[in-house]
Design an enzyme around this catalytic site. Structure first.
Site, PDB file in Angstrom:
ATOM      1  N   HIS A  93      12.202  -5.090 -18.514  1.00 42.81           N
ATOM      2  CA  HIS A  93      11.969  -3.729 -18.041  1.00 42.81           C
ATOM      3  C   HIS A  93      13.298  -3.169 -17.555  1.00 42.81           C
ATOM      4  CE1 HIS A  93       9.673  -0.392 -16.699  1.00 42.81           C
ATOM      5  NE2 HIS A  93       9.785  -0.631 -15.420  1.00 42.81           N
ATOM      6  N   LEU A 103       4.137  -6.060 -10.287  1.00 43.06           N
ATOM      7  CA  LEU A 103       4.801  -4.806 -10.666  1.00 43.06           C
ATOM      8  C   LEU A 103       6.187  -4.672 -10.031  1.00 43.06           C
ATOM      9  CD1 LEU A 103       4.260  -1.941 -12.112  1.00 43.06           C
ATOM     10  CD2 LEU A 103       4.193  -1.128  -9.765  1.00 43.06           C
ATOM     11  N   ALA A 150       0.839  -1.206   0.000  1.00 42.34           N
ATOM     12  CA  ALA A 150       0.000   0.000   0.000  1.00 42.34           C
ATOM     13  C   ALA A 150       0.870   1.250   0.000  1.00 42.34           C
ATOM     14  CB  ALA A 150      -0.938  -0.012   1.200  1.00 42.34           C
ATOM     15  N   THR A 182       2.764   3.277  -5.169  1.00 41.36           N
ATOM     16  CA  THR A 182       2.126   2.671  -6.346  1.00 41.36           C
ATOM     17  C   THR A 182       0.847   1.941  -5.975  1.00 41.36           C
ATOM     18  OG1 THR A 182       4.386   2.238  -7.048  1.00 41.36           O
ATOM     19  CG2 THR A 182       2.632   1.419  -8.455  1.00 41.36           C
ATOM     20  N   ASN A 214       9.833  -4.563  -8.777  1.00 41.61           N
ATOM     21  CA  ASN A 214      11.076  -4.699  -9.552  1.00 41.61           C
ATOM     22  C   ASN A 214      12.130  -5.548  -8.847  1.00 41.61           C
ATOM     23  OD1 ASN A 214      10.886  -3.338 -12.062  1.00 41.61           O
ATOM     24  ND2 ASN A 214      10.612  -1.440 -10.923  1.00 41.61           N
ATOM     25  N   ASP A 241      -0.979  -4.374   3.385  1.00 45.33           N
ATOM     26  CA  ASP A 241       0.441  -4.102   3.660  1.00 45.33           C
ATOM     27  C   ASP A 241       0.831  -4.873   4.919  1.00 45.33           C
ATOM     28  OD1 ASP A 241       3.074  -2.692   3.908  1.00 45.33           O
ATOM     29  OD2 ASP A 241       2.217  -1.385   2.380  1.00 45.33           O
ATOM     30  N   ASN A 253      13.443  -8.618  -2.420  1.00 44.89           N
ATOM     31  CA  ASN A 253      12.115  -8.604  -3.037  1.00 44.89           C
ATOM     32  C   ASN A 253      11.634 -10.005  -3.411  1.00 44.89           C
ATOM     33  OD1 ASN A 253      11.699  -5.944  -2.630  1.00 44.89           O
ATOM     34  ND2 ASN A 253      12.042  -5.287  -4.739  1.00 44.89           N
TER      35      ASN A 253
HETATM   36  N1  APR Z   1       3.858  -7.586   2.363  1.00 40.01           N
HETATM   37  C1  APR Z   1       3.083  -6.532   2.048  1.00 40.01           C
HETATM   38  N2  APR Z   1       3.588  -5.322   1.785  1.00 40.01           N
HETATM   39  C2  APR Z   1       4.913  -5.174   1.855  1.00 40.01           C
HETATM   40  C3  APR Z   1       5.791  -6.240   2.165  1.00 40.01           C
HETATM   41  C4  APR Z   1       5.193  -7.503   2.432  1.00 40.01           C
HETATM   42  N3  APR Z   1       5.922  -8.563   2.730  1.00 40.01           N
HETATM   43  N4  APR Z   1       7.052  -5.774   2.141  1.00 40.01           N
HETATM   44  C5  APR Z   1       6.985  -4.471   1.840  1.00 40.01           C
HETATM   45  N5  APR Z   1       5.699  -4.099   1.671  1.00 40.01           N
HETATM   46  C6  APR Z   1       5.146  -2.787   1.378  1.00 40.01           C
HETATM   47  C7  APR Z   1       5.849  -1.653   2.118  1.00 40.01           C
HETATM   48  O1  APR Z   1       5.471  -1.594   3.471  1.00 40.01           O
HETATM   49  C8  APR Z   1       5.404  -0.434   1.307  1.00 40.01           C
HETATM   50  O2  APR Z   1       4.237   0.152   1.830  1.00 40.01           O
HETATM   51  O3  APR Z   1       5.302  -2.446   0.015  1.00 40.01           O
HETATM   52  C9  APR Z   1       5.103  -1.031  -0.084  1.00 40.01           C
HETATM   53  C10 APR Z   1       6.011  -0.491  -1.179  1.00 40.01           C
HETATM   54  O4  APR Z   1       5.681   0.834  -1.351  1.00 40.01           O
HETATM   55  P1  APR Z   1       6.740   2.001  -1.646  1.00 40.01           P
HETATM   56  O5  APR Z   1       7.915   1.821  -0.747  1.00 40.01           O
HETATM   57  O6  APR Z   1       5.982   3.279  -1.615  1.00 40.01           O
HETATM   58  O7  APR Z   1       7.242   1.657  -3.123  1.00 40.01           O
HETATM   59  P2  APR Z   1       6.550   1.999  -4.521  1.00 40.01           P
HETATM   60  O8  APR Z   1       7.105   3.276  -5.036  1.00 40.01           O
HETATM   61  O9  APR Z   1       5.083   1.849  -4.433  1.00 40.01           O
HETATM   62  O10 APR Z   1       7.165   0.837  -5.417  1.00 40.01           O
HETATM   63  C11 APR Z   1       6.784  -0.504  -5.222  1.00 40.01           C
HETATM   64  O11 APR Z   1       6.938  -1.066  -7.536  1.00 40.01           O
HETATM   65  O12 APR Z   1       7.688   0.134  -9.373  1.00 40.01           O
HETATM   66  C12 APR Z   1       7.992  -0.835  -8.429  1.00 40.01           C
HETATM   67  O13 APR Z   1      10.390  -0.629  -8.187  1.00 40.01           O
HETATM   68  C13 APR Z   1       9.154  -0.408  -7.563  1.00 40.01           C
HETATM   69  O14 APR Z   1       9.495  -2.554  -6.595  1.00 40.01           O
HETATM   70  C14 APR Z   1       8.955  -1.280  -6.358  1.00 40.01           C
HETATM   71  C15 APR Z   1       7.429  -1.397  -6.259  1.00 40.01           C
END
Ligand code: APR
Length: 310
Positions: free
Chosen positions: A178, A121, A11, A14, A123, A34, A98
């Site tokens: 990508h 999505l 959450a 993205t 990366n 999340d 990841n």
């Molecule tokens: N389960 C659920 N959510 C998780 C977990 C998990 N195990 N691990 C991390 N998260 C959540 C984080 O808490 C965070 O809220 O994933 C979210 C990622 O959000 P952002 O850090 O804001 O990243 P964002 O810019 O949305 O990018 C997410 O998309 O484009 C790709 O490279 C980018 O891999 C990245 C992903």
């Protein structure tokens, strides 16, 4: 008849943007997921979005949670969970971290929504989609990744700016992984049905191709702390819409390849048809020698990342 259900895992920037755009299009009820540590902010984001619905006039329930039971029987699940690369972190660190997130979230997704279609999505997305595929045990048509719609959207934006015409009239075509070695195929790109090569001179077109390749980096540099999320979210929503409405749209997607384009047992961006079954078909095209060599380089980069996972 029940309303469709879409879960968005992660959450962050993205994931939250995707959830709002899905709801605005009334594609279904939304579950934003999340980790437990941020359960309240996740609930807060979901409630805030829901409270936008009377003003914007959309009907969709939106909830935030860290409990996968709430995702049960989702039709589509979108994975944006994970971390972005931070200073001092190697690319390998990012991949393994990841990949662990992909395995953890996929196990939960599969447990509660055994029939869903997953769109990835996170990366490096080609390798992460592969990881989700092999963890899920799902057939290949139910696990796809997003990159081509976004890369093509960037290309279309730059072409429309160059020609000073509507973005709607510009179509593009990007193949491969990508990364900076993705393969935008100018030969198959048009404005109002006219081949781009007839409208833009070669040097300008090459500059646009180059800018498209580095489009992600351009945003990262401008944002200063994070990566693109509006256009990635829009791309995810277009793919989800094609599936949920069985539109059978021709869109580039990261698909599992079994011999197509000469590659085996890997995920790579190719032209596809997306419909109710997820990946309905991979469209195979003849490539010139130069295009195939460029695609080989892109596939090699994806394989290098995949090796870290084995
Ligand atoms: N389960 C659920 N959510 C998780 C977990 C998990 N195990 N691990 C991390 N998260 C959540 C984080 O808490 C965070 O809220 O994933 C979210 C990622 O959000 P952002 O850090 O804001 O990243 P964002 O810019 O949305 O990018 C997410 O998309 O484009 C790709 O490279 C980018 O891999 C990245 C992903």
């Amino acid at each position: 008849i029940r309303r469709r259900k879409i879960s968005v895992i992660g959450a962050g920037f993205t994931g939250a943007t995707t959830a709002l755009m899905l709801a605005q299009k009334e594609l279904g009820d939304i579950v934003l997921v999340d980790i437990p540590q941020v359960e309240n902010p996740t609930k807060g984001k979901a409630l805030d979005m829901l409270e936008a619905s009377p003003v914007q006039g959309f009907d969709a329930n939106i909830i935030g949670t860290s409990n996968y039971e709430d995702t049960a029987n989702s039709d589509v699940v979108i994975i944006t969970a994970g971390i972005a690369r931070k200073p001092g972190m190697s690319r390998d660190d990012l991949v393994s971290t990841n990949a662990k997130v992909m395995r953890a979230v996929t196990e939960q997704i599969v447990k509660y929504s055994p029939d869903c279609i997953i769109i990835v999505l996170t990366n490096p997305v080609d390798a992460m989609t592969y990881e989700v595929y092999r963890t899920s045990g799902f057939p290949k048509h139910r696990v796809i990744g997003q990159s081509g719609v976004l890369d093509t959207a960037r290309f279309r934006t730059f072409v429309a700016q160059e020609l000073n015409v509507s973005v709607e009239d510009v179509t593009g075509f990007v193949l491969g992984g990508h990364g900076d070695d993705m393969v935008p195929l100018v030969r198959y790109s048009y404005a109002g049905g006219i081949p781009l090569e007839k409208l833009i001179d070669k040097d300008r077109l090459e500059a646009i191709v180059e800018r498209t390749r580095k489009g992600g980096g351009e945003i990262v540099n401008l944002l200063g702390n994070g990566s693109a999320y509006y256009a990635p979210a829009a791309a995810l929503v277009q793919m989800a819409e094609a599936i949920l409405k069985d539109k059978r749209r021709i869109l580039p997607a990261i698909a599992y390849l079994e011999g197509e384009y000469g590659y085996n047992d890997m995920y790579l961006g190719v032209p596809t048809i997306l419909g109710a079954n997820g990946l309905e078909k991979i469209i195979e095209l003849e490539l010139t020698e130069e295009e195939k060599a460029a695609l080989d380089r892109s596939a090699d980069s994806v394989r290098k990342v995949m090796k870290i996972l084995n």
